[in-house]
Design an enzyme around this catalytic site. Structure first.
Site, mmCIF file in Angstrom:
data_model
loop_
_atom_site.group_PDB
_atom_site.id
_atom_site.type_symbol
_atom_site.label_atom_id
_atom_site.label_comp_id
_atom_site.label_asym_id
_atom_site.label_seq_id
_atom_site.Cartn_x
_atom_site.Cartn_y
_atom_site.Cartn_z
ATOM 1 N N ASP A 20 0.839 -1.200 0.000
ATOM 2 C CA ASP A 20 0.000 0.000 0.000
ATOM 3 C C ASP A 20 0.877 1.256 0.000
ATOM 4 O OD1 ASP A 20 -2.274 1.513 0.078
ATOM 5 O OD2 ASP A 20 -2.793 1.066 2.156
ATOM 6 N N ARG A 33 -0.287 9.138 -10.219
ATOM 7 C CA ARG A 33 -0.394 7.936 -9.383
ATOM 8 C C ARG A 33 0.236 6.713 -10.044
ATOM 9 N NH1 ARG A 33 -3.756 7.572 -5.197
ATOM 10 N NH2 ARG A 33 -4.211 5.400 -5.687
ATOM 11 N N HIS A 37 2.764 3.345 -9.003
ATOM 12 C CA HIS A 37 2.577 1.908 -9.231
ATOM 13 C C HIS A 37 3.787 1.314 -9.966
ATOM 14 C CE1 HIS A 37 -1.361 2.152 -7.573
ATOM 15 N NE2 HIS A 37 -1.897 2.831 -8.570
ATOM 16 N N SER A 65 -7.149 -5.737 -5.865
ATOM 17 C CA SER A 65 -8.273 -6.315 -5.115
ATOM 18 C C SER A 65 -9.578 -6.199 -5.890
ATOM 19 C CB SER A 65 -8.410 -5.615 -3.758
ATOM 20 O OG SER A 65 -8.991 -4.337 -3.946
ATOM 21 N N THR A 66 -10.561 -6.974 -5.461
ATOM 22 C CA THR A 66 -11.888 -6.893 -6.091
ATOM 23 C C THR A 66 -12.472 -5.485 -5.899
ATOM 24 O OG1 THR A 66 -12.716 -7.943 -4.075
ATOM 25 C CG2 THR A 66 -12.526 -9.349 -5.996
ATOM 26 N N GLU A 67 -11.988 -4.779 -4.884
ATOM 27 C CA GLU A 67 -12.479 -3.408 -4.623
ATOM 28 C C GLU A 67 -11.743 -2.377 -5.498
ATOM 29 O OE1 GLU A 67 -11.646 -5.586 -2.021
ATOM 30 O OE2 GLU A 67 -13.769 -6.066 -1.809
ATOM 31 N N LEU A 131 11.449 -20.097 -4.796
ATOM 32 C CA LEU A 131 10.403 -19.321 -4.124
ATOM 33 C C LEU A 131 9.019 -19.589 -4.736
ATOM 34 C CD1 LEU A 131 9.677 -16.950 -2.128
ATOM 35 C CD2 LEU A 131 9.923 -15.433 -4.111
ATOM 36 N N ARG A 194 -5.059 -2.386 8.523
ATOM 37 C CA ARG A 194 -6.247 -3.184 8.161
ATOM 38 C C ARG A 194 -5.805 -4.341 7.290
ATOM 39 N NH1 ARG A 194 -7.743 1.932 6.810
ATOM 40 N NH2 ARG A 194 -7.185 1.620 4.631
ATOM 41 N N ILE A 195 -6.669 -5.351 7.224
ATOM 42 C CA ILE A 195 -6.372 -6.516 6.396
ATOM 43 C C ILE A 195 -7.033 -6.384 5.017
ATOM 44 C CG2 ILE A 195 -6.974 -8.995 6.262
ATOM 45 C CD1 ILE A 195 -4.380 -8.326 7.783
HETATM 46 C C1 FPP Z 1 -1.932 0.178 -3.339
HETATM 47 O O1 FPP Z 1 -1.421 1.512 -3.288
HETATM 48 C C2 FPP Z 1 -1.387 -0.516 -4.468
HETATM 49 C C3 FPP Z 1 -2.096 -1.065 -5.482
HETATM 50 C C4 FPP Z 1 -3.568 -1.045 -5.589
HETATM 51 C C5 FPP Z 1 -1.422 -1.729 -6.605
HETATM 52 C C6 FPP Z 1 -0.286 -2.654 -6.254
HETATM 53 C C7 FPP Z 1 0.520 -2.798 -7.441
HETATM 54 C C8 FPP Z 1 1.855 -2.746 -7.499
HETATM 55 C C9 FPP Z 1 2.751 -2.678 -6.349
HETATM 56 C C10 FPP Z 1 2.455 -2.735 -8.837
HETATM 57 C C11 FPP Z 1 3.108 -3.918 -9.342
HETATM 58 C C12 FPP Z 1 2.701 -5.233 -8.833
HETATM 59 C C13 FPP Z 1 3.101 -6.369 -9.406
HETATM 60 C C14 FPP Z 1 2.736 -7.670 -8.792
HETATM 61 C C15 FPP Z 1 3.918 -6.392 -10.603
HETATM 62 P P1 FPP Z 1 -2.443 2.703 -3.402
HETATM 63 O O2 FPP Z 1 -2.545 3.098 -4.820
HETATM 64 O O3 FPP Z 1 -3.747 2.320 -2.763
HETATM 65 O O4 FPP Z 1 -1.736 3.801 -2.575
HETATM 66 P P2 FPP Z 1 -2.440 5.011 -1.820
HETATM 67 O O5 FPP Z 1 -3.218 4.390 -0.682
HETATM 68 O O6 FPP Z 1 -1.284 5.824 -1.365
HETATM 69 O O7 FPP Z 1 -3.310 5.710 -2.807
#
Ligand code: FPP
Length: 243
Positions: A20, A33, A37, A65-67, A131, A194-195
């Site tokens: 996160d 944003r 990522h 996530s589904t959300e 792994l 949170r989970i």
């Molecule tokens: C949450 O941060 C992150 C995500 C919803 C996406 C996770 C994806 C990656 C780490 C990219 C690559 C993954 C792989 C497996 C190649 P957020 O956007 O909710 O952050 P915020 O809460 O600060 O807005």
């Protein structure tokens, strides 16, 4: 898994990570944003490469996530493009490092091209013994439970299974995670505690660790330090501590 004395009692150590903070990482730098990522994908690679050395046999990463479908269309499509790019760009390296890749999550709403790449990477790495990397994609724990119960009840309906025969083991076998052990430790970055629907069934006895670090800044060094402190915890699984 780790026994009550904190020593490794068998071969597996399963760490799950809720990655996160990508958005905040980017916003704080005045960047879009999606840049957060893509930087997050770099952190993924560093952690995957370091995990075996830290003693992690199973690593599960919550990627989408589904959300997360509720995000803007441009962020969702940018993430899907990033996942396709990650698989294409990193496959050779994952294969060379003997990583076995699995995906968990539902197939609904997913782009056929991405599903095809996911299936291809799973097949390419099926015989790898290093792994065990599981990527949770379009994953929600409640959705996974519903899908498992639907499959189970279909068997009950045709008389293959009696309701009284359904045990924890039976249900576990119908979850997306049937082939992997329960998580020992779940880490969430970015200060949220949170989970968020990440493996609720499987994490009943998991230890939890929270760090303020935003995911793109998370390093193998921090992972090692969290795992080391987890090793010192007394996991009793509901029993009384050993004297
Ligand atoms: C949450 O941060 C992150 C995500 C919803 C996406 C996770 C994806 C990656 C780490 C990219 C690559 C993954 C792989 C497996 C190649 P957020 O956007 O909710 O952050 P915020 O809460 O600060 O807005």
């Amino acid at each position: 898994m780790v026994d009550g004395d904190g020593f490794m009692s068998d071969e597996t150590l399963h760490v799950g990570i809720i990655m996160d903070g990508n958005g905040r990482w980017a916003t704080r730098r005045g960047l879009p944003r999606l840049k957060g990522h893509s930087q997050g994908a770099e952190a993924v690679q560093a952690v995957v490469e370091a995990a075996p050395e830290i003693g992690i046999s199973h690593l599960t990463l919550f990627a989408f996530s589904t959300e997360n479908w509720k995000r803007s269309a441009s962020e969702v499509s940018g993430l899907m493009t990033l996942f396709k790019r990650y698989i294409t760009a990193k496959a050779d390296r994952l294969i060379a490092e003997n990583v076995r890749v699995r995906f968990i999550g539902g197939q609904d709403r997913m782009e056929p091209k991405l599903l095809e790449l996911m299936g291809w990477l799973e097949a390419e790495t099926r015989d790898n013994g290093g792994l065990n990397l599981t990527i949770a994609m379009n994953y929600g724990g409640r959705d996974e439970l519903i899908r498992a119960v639907q499959k189970l009840s279909a068997r009950v309906q045709i008389g293959e299974l009696k309701p009284s025969e359904i045990s924890e083991k039976t249900l576990s076998n119908y979850m997306d995670t049937a082939e992997i052990p329960n998580p020992d430790l779940i880490i969430r970055t970015s200060g949220e505690q949170r989970i968020s629907n990440f493996m609720p069934w499987q994490s009943a006895y998991a230890e939890l660790a929270f760090t303020e670090t935003l995911w793109p800044d998370f390093t193998d060094k921090e992972l090692r330090s969290i795992v080391t402190s987890f090793m010192g915890r007394d996991r009793r699984f509901g029993a009384v501590a050993a004297q």
